[in-house]
Scaffold this motif. Sequence first.
Motif: not given
Length: 70
Positions: A26-35, A37-42
């Motif tokens: 299941d670990v290999s199915k997790i999407e990598d963290y990158h800009s 798929n994250t909340e971008q701050q103003g």
Amino acid sequence: MGDFYRVPADNRDLNYAKYFSEGEQDVSKIEDYHSHNTEQQGVEGLKKLISTLPLIRKEVFGEDVMQYPY
């Protein structure tokens, strides 16, 4: 060969099978963290975020950083 210090090769088994061919699939199915798929701050979000840091609270707001148990 002269006055050289010889560092022997590291011949330990790094046991990669535990991480690639065995282990939790299941670990290999997790999407990598990158800009994308994250909340971008103003600007305001960034101000709010960094205003929680003890150094900023001390320098900008003049607060005693010892009162914050981080």
